[in-house]
Enzyme design. Structure first.
Site, mmCIF file in Angstrom:
data_model
loop_
_atom_site.group_PDB
_atom_site.id
_atom_site.type_symbol
_atom_site.label_atom_id
_atom_site.label_comp_id
_atom_site.label_asym_id
_atom_site.label_seq_id
_atom_site.Cartn_x
_atom_site.Cartn_y
_atom_site.Cartn_z
ATOM 1 N N HIS A 1 0.468 -3.950 -2.589
ATOM 2 C CA HIS A 1 1.403 -3.888 -3.707
ATOM 3 C C HIS A 1 0.942 -2.942 -4.814
ATOM 4 C CE1 HIS A 1 2.305 -8.282 -2.409
ATOM 5 N NE2 HIS A 1 2.961 -7.417 -1.671
ATOM 6 N N ASP B 1 6.545 -7.577 2.533
ATOM 7 C CA ASP B 1 5.370 -6.869 3.040
ATOM 8 C C ASP B 1 5.595 -6.311 4.444
ATOM 9 O OD1 ASP B 1 4.143 -7.337 0.656
ATOM 10 O OD2 ASP B 1 2.998 -9.057 1.362
ATOM 11 N N LYS C 1 -6.074 -4.627 -11.920
ATOM 12 C CA LYS C 1 -6.305 -6.039 -11.602
ATOM 13 C C LYS C 1 -7.790 -6.319 -11.435
ATOM 14 C CE LYS C 1 -1.938 -6.270 -9.081
ATOM 15 N NZ LYS C 1 -1.308 -6.425 -7.766
#
Length: 181
Positions: free
Chosen positions: A61, A168, A70
């Site tokens: 992602h 996905d 992140k």
């Protein structure tokens, strides 16, 4: 805290100092001043927590526009965590780096903006935590195909039945994604 550079400029593996005894352990998972002193001056906007069974693959992602950096870690179980460089101007565009994160090794992984991110759970009941430096924007989210042969991620899938979300399963190949400048 020990910082381990990766083969790709940007992502780093972080090994926190862990203090343990017969009662358990203590560690700092985030300290703005110490991270800034280590070159990671980050302001976080959102914390997330996911739980997955063994064999779940979440990713790859990224958000564009509105990319997210992140800081990820595992507090129960284990994952194989991957970052793919989607910065077209980078000499490592399309390259990947992977690291095993587990409750046992207590490692953290910084995935900066400009990268696709995903993980494969290696144990049932894996709890995955991540701090994001930008809010989630569903309309800006994209998926890179986890199996893209041009990227060539070496997922440790032997003996696993890989489970994917519908999103996905529909990830795009590297040549089709809306990469970063």
């Amino acid at each position: 805290m020990k910082i381990i550079e990766c083969a790709i400029d940007g992502p780093v593996i972080l090994e926190p100092q862990v203090f343990g005894d017969e009662r358990g352990f203590f560690m700092e998972s985030w300290n703005a001043q110490k991270f800034a002193e280590a070159g990671l001056d980050i302001a976080f906007a959102q914390d997330n927590h996911s739980r997955s069974q063994k064999g779940v693959l979440r990713g790859m992602h990224f958000q564009n526009p509105g990319p997210q950096g992140k800081l990820v870690r595992v507090v129960s179980g284990a994952v194989f965590d991957v970052a793919v460089d989607l910065r077209r101007s980078s000499p490592t565009f399309g390259k990947w780096v992977g690291v095993e994160l587990s409750a046992e090794n207590k490692r953290m992984f910084w995935v900066p903006q400009g990268f696709a991110h995903g993980f494969l759970t290696l144990e049932d009941g894996t709890d995955f935590l991540y701090k994001c430096d930008a809010p989630y924007a569903p309309s800006n989210e994209h998926s890179l195909a986890w199996y893209d042969p041009d990227v060539g991620i070496e997922w440790p899938t032997e003996g696993l039945e890989v489970q994917l979300s519908a999103k996905d399963r529909e990830g795009k190949l590297l040549g089709e994604v809306e990469a970063f400048a």
